[in-house]
Design an enzyme around this catalytic site. Structure first.
Site, PDB file in Angstrom:
ATOM      1  CG  HIS A 112      -1.938  -0.982   1.369  1.00  0.00           C
ATOM      2  ND1 HIS A 112      -2.038  -1.826   2.448  1.00  0.00           N
ATOM      3  CD2 HIS A 112      -2.963  -1.312   0.548  1.00  0.00           C
ATOM      4  CE1 HIS A 112      -3.094  -2.621   2.290  1.00  0.00           C
ATOM      5  NE2 HIS A 112      -3.666  -2.341   1.133  1.00  0.00           N
ATOM      6  CE  LYS A 153     -15.069  -7.851   6.883  1.00  0.00           C
ATOM      7  NZ  LYS A 153     -14.773  -7.863   5.499  1.00  0.00           N
ATOM      8  CB  SER A 165      -4.144  -6.712   4.987  1.00  0.00           C
ATOM      9  OG  SER A 165      -3.820  -5.499   4.361  1.00  0.00           O
ATOM     10  NE  ARG A 185      -2.355  -7.903  -3.917  1.00  0.00           N
ATOM     11  CZ  ARG A 185      -3.240  -8.073  -2.955  1.00  0.00           C
ATOM     12  NH1 ARG A 185      -2.872  -7.961  -1.714  1.00  0.00           N
ATOM     13  NH2 ARG A 185      -4.485  -8.379  -3.220  1.00  0.00           N
TER      14      ARG A 185
END
Ligand code: PNS
Length: 160
Positions: free
Chosen positions: A16, A40, A127, A89
């Site tokens: 990031h 969430k 992550s 990515r």
């Protein structure tokens, strides 16, 4: 020109950060928009995620860190952003990102998404993996900015 970089940032990774550093060179102003999903909470609270992003980008100029809920395009419009930034990515990211950029373009009547191709040295970092590796006692030092490394290390120690 003002860009918005939306994401979960749960937590921010070196991938990031690479995207942010490269975006800053292209735009006058960059908003990092952390999605705050009421249903969430995730592993890291929104408050902590924002704090970690802020600490990680503290040396960059013309960057603001904010949280948002609801549609990204709605928030982008409210904040006067001209472009949405997303990192790619690997080819496996493409399908999801293509669909999202097309929905966003449609919903917003023409807001463009600009893709930054992740530096290959970060292309395997996500992550969820970072949290998994940290939770299993692996070293995540090279995957995340220092504030995140310290934070996760503390959090994992407290869990023991
Ligand atoms: O870091 P992520 O989880 O890949 O980011 C995904 C994010 C936050 C950019 C995406 O889920 C999003 O834009 N959510 C807000 C709701 C929305 O606008 N949905 C319509 C487009 S899919």
């Amino acid at each position: 020109m003002k860009a918005i970089y939306p994401g979960s940032f749960d937590p921010i990774t070196n991938g990031h950060l690479d995207v942010i550093e490269r975006t800053v060179k292209l735009f006058n102003e960059v908003i990092i928009a952390v999605l705050s999903n009421q249903d969430k909470e995730g592993f890291i609270s929104i408050k902590d995620r924002i704090e970690l992003v802020k600490e990680s980008v503290k040396d960059l100029k013309n960057v603001t860190v904010e949280s948002f809920s609801g549609l990204t395009v709605k928030y982008a419009k409210e904040r006067g952003a001209n472009v949405i930034i997303r990192g790619l990515r690997a080819p496996s990211d493409f399908e999801y990102e293509l669909e999202m950029s097309q929905i966003n373009y449609f919903l917003s009547n023409g807001l463009e998404t600009l893709f930054i191709m992740t530096n290959p040295k970060h292309s395997f970092i996500r992550s969820s993996r970072v949290k998994e590796v940290a939770g299993l006692g692996g070293d995540i030092k090279d995957f995340v900015p220092l504030p995140v490394y310290k934070y996760l290390y503390q959090k994992m120690l407290l869990k023991k």
